[in-house]
Design an enzyme around this catalytic site. Sequence first.
Site, short mmCIF file in Angstrom:
data_model
loop_
_atom_site.label_atom_id
_atom_site.label_comp_id
_atom_site.label_asym_id
_atom_site.label_seq_id
_atom_site.Cartn_x
_atom_site.Cartn_y
_atom_site.Cartn_z
N ASP A 155 0.81 -1.22 0.00
CA ASP A 155 0.00 0.00 0.00
C ASP A 155 0.85 1.28 0.00
OD1 ASP A 155 -2.13 -1.84 0.46
OD2 ASP A 155 -1.88 -1.64 2.62
N GLU A 158 -11.48 -0.19 -3.29
CA GLU A 158 -10.65 0.37 -2.22
C GLU A 158 -9.46 1.10 -2.85
OE1 GLU A 158 -9.41 -3.01 0.15
OE2 GLU A 158 -8.20 -3.84 -1.45
O1 FUB Z 1 -3.19 -3.59 3.53
C1 FUB Z 1 -4.49 -3.86 3.98
C2 FUB Z 1 -5.50 -3.57 2.92
O2 FUB Z 1 -5.22 -4.36 1.77
C3 FUB Z 1 -5.48 -2.16 2.40
O3 FUB Z 1 -6.05 -1.24 3.28
C4 FUB Z 1 -6.19 -2.37 1.12
O4 FUB Z 1 -6.14 -1.29 0.25
C5 FUB Z 1 -5.51 -3.60 0.60
O5 FUB Z 1 -4.29 -3.30 -0.03
#
Ligand code: FUB
Length: 344
Positions: free
Chosen positions: A31, A244
């Site tokens: 991320d 997301e």
């Molecule tokens: O790293 C945890 C979660 O996985 C992140 O918040 C999302 O975007 C995905 O990458």
Amino acid sequence: MPEDNIEHINFEELNQNALSAPLVRHIYTADPSAHYFNGKIYIYPSHDVDAGEAFDDLGSHFAMEDYHVISMDSIDSEAVDNGIALHIDDVQWAKQQMWAPDANEKNGKFYLFFPAKDYDGIFRIGVAVSDSPIGPFKAQLNPIKESFSIDPAVFKDEDGSYYMYFGGLWGGQLQRWRSGVFNADQPESPTAFIPDDKDPALLPFVAKMSDDLLEFDEKPKEIQILDENGALLLSGDNERRFFEAAWLHKHNGNYYFSYSTGDTHFICYAIGDNPYGPFTYKGRILNPVVGWTSHHSICQIEGKTYLFYHDSSLSKGVTHLRCIKKAEINYREDGSIITLDPYQ
Ligand code: FUB
């Protein structure tokens, strides 16, 4: 290249053909939110660990506990790990799961924005402040008022305003906020309260930040993502709808809102003419990587634009043990982005 295919992957071959190599190898990172502050690159990633949690669609196996800031003198120089910048033990309101963070700078102070579950099991977004881009950061006593869900990305516009983009489905709980209050029913279900396929998809949120960057300056607003006919993308349009990993960058005066499609594993983008949208879907920035998640940031460095992303190649495909990478992005004359393939 989602997780169910990993037995068939020859990782030696895949790494040879990869668009880029992991930026750091001594810890697992994911991320990556990259920024260019005072002539140097700073990357704010998640710090992946194997906490022994069972894999599930709520993301319980993403049990991260701290953040490290990675810095680079230039795009081709060594990536340096500056150690722990913030630990969950030092965040009074946060109980678990320090997921994808971002950071920004204002008047010589640096702000780390991060999601974590509170003691009620609800994802909130917090802020921690430092005099240095590498921390250590000191967390506020409480999360941002009226914050919810995950994956904050804070964009500074040319007029000096800052906006936070956020939200994430399934384990990110966005679907539990449809009525404006948290719906705690069916706690084990990642997909309860997701709209039907033929209904408009759930939307990410944006809020202008207060002058001190510690709170929202307004009630978060939904961000509309439209198709080529001006209609909202539908919930069943899994290859295009928001899941997301929101990000916002500007190119030639246009606002590019980019995000992950989650269960179809694309990084996509949509273009608008102001920070609130609506944004019209335009295409893909990155094709699927090894591992379930895909997450990114976009950073302009000395006249070029770079994508920072992750895959699970360093752990040979373990979904929650990822590694951050970078690659240059190129635009066509019409402003569209040339899609990157993570493995040639
Ligand atoms: O790293 C945890 C979660 O996985 C992140 O918040 C999302 O975007 C995905 O990458």
